[in-house]
Design an enzyme around this catalytic site. Sequence first.
Site, PDB file in Angstrom:
ATOM      1  N   ARG A 269       0.652  -1.351  -0.273  1.00 17.07           N
ATOM      2  CA  ARG A 269      -0.051   0.117  -0.230  1.00 17.07           C
ATOM      3  C   ARG A 269       0.812   1.318  -0.159  1.00 17.07           C
ATOM      4  O   ARG A 269       0.440   1.956  -0.390  1.00 17.07           O
ATOM      5  CB  ARG A 269      -0.660  -0.363   1.420  1.00 17.07           C
TER       6      ARG A 269
ATOM      7  N   ASP B   6      -2.001  -4.885   2.498  1.00 19.28           N
ATOM      8  CA  ASP B   6      -2.981  -6.363   3.173  1.00 19.28           C
ATOM      9  C   ASP B   6      -4.337  -6.527   3.038  1.00 19.28           C
ATOM     10  O   ASP B   6      -4.827  -5.620   2.322  1.00 19.28           O
ATOM     11  CB  ASP B   6      -2.346  -5.672   4.858  1.00 19.28           C
TER      12      ASP B   6
END
Length: 418
Positions: free
Chosen positions: A91, A115
């Site tokens: 991310r 995630d």
Amino acid sequence: MHYIIEGGKKLSGQVTLSGNKNSVLPCMAAALLTEDEIVLSNVPDITDVDVFTEIFKKLGIGIKRKKDKIYIKAKKILETELPDELVKKLRASILLAGPIFARKRKVSFTFPGGDKIGKRSIDIHLQGFKSLGAIISKLSDVYFISKAKKNPIKKIRIFLGEASVTATENLILASVLSESKITIRNAATEPHVYDLCKLLNQMGAKINGVGTNSLKISGVKKLKGAEFRVSDDHINFGTYAIASAITNSKLKIICDKNTDLEPVIEALGKFGIKFDWENNGFLVFSERIVCSEKIVTNIWPGFPTDLMSSTIVLASQAEGSTLCHDWMFEKRMEFVKNLIKMGADISIIDSSKVFVKGKSNLSGHDFESSDLRSGMALVLAALIAKGVSTINNAELIERGYEDVAGSLSSLGANIKMS
Ligand code: EPU
């Protein structure tokens, strides 16, 4: 890669905290804002840092590592297109958009990976870039962000719809090298945002309000090199404190005195965990784990979402019942089905709330780790489970925790990685 853990061992000794994963990545991104060298120390040995290093090399940036230090020199940035396959690994890759936009006037990237704990939109980032005067387009799944040719806007106000951590960091990174005065309200105040601002000010940026949720940035023309120590990881601190309590052990966690641990100590203290400062770290122990009634994730200085999964394991070992509520990421609680399989008494109320009744005896199982934090929570559960547990997909855990098997083995746990 997997961990094989035989539960039931008491822990003892001391562990030194490593640097904060979510701090080192934006600090590395900050290095792209200057031609001079940035030296970061206390850099954790985790795979997210390795992925960032690979991306930097692909962009033509000088980067090398020696022990816990990273040396970065972005004399030139040769590419403005972020490498797709690496961007999808984490991310935080979106944090490179801000500095590349500031330095090269344009940047392009695909939707960042990371995630799978919730929807994790990037709309607040994009909205912020628009406020900074950027033109944004999207072709198939690639975002193109470029600076408008016309004169820069002199005064800009950005109000973040949510106090998003990476959006705050990205917009700071995009703003410090500019000709504008920029106010960011409802900014995130996590320790990693604080670290980033401190480093940038050391590099010559003008950020006021550091540590608050209202940041005032006066853009500057040039930034210079700096040396900076990344702060210790407050999530790792909480993780070791929980490991100590559930194994009925006393551990010493060595850390920098200035690390902001208050929100973690306050929340874990409610479970009966004691923290005594001694010379260079905290002695952590608990005579009795008691329930905390209710534990709710919040933005800093609230209880961090990244510690929720491990705290549910702690609650399963407490006398009484604890309501655990994480409204931030709608998939954070999915992993509790694994704890239930191990024997934990947990009622799932909805996707954001679980009710945990302690104290349960857990037994070993084989699992797939589905994300970094829930993977670590399963490691903790396996430490106290009867029998052997195998945790597959340990790569996800190694993204953010340094040398899990080595550190826990040195404390006396029976854990092997293969
Ligand atoms: N959100 C939006 N739009 C956006 C951005 C966020 O709606 O454009 C929402 C999210 O859906 C979520 C909330 O805002 O409900 C918070 O998301 P945030 O953007 O703050 O999360 P993040 O910046 O993607 C960082 C950490 C996470 C940590 C969160 C919350 C990094 C690289 N990641 O993520 O860390 O959970 O802040 O503190 O700093 C981890 O380390 O395991 C991890 C997931």
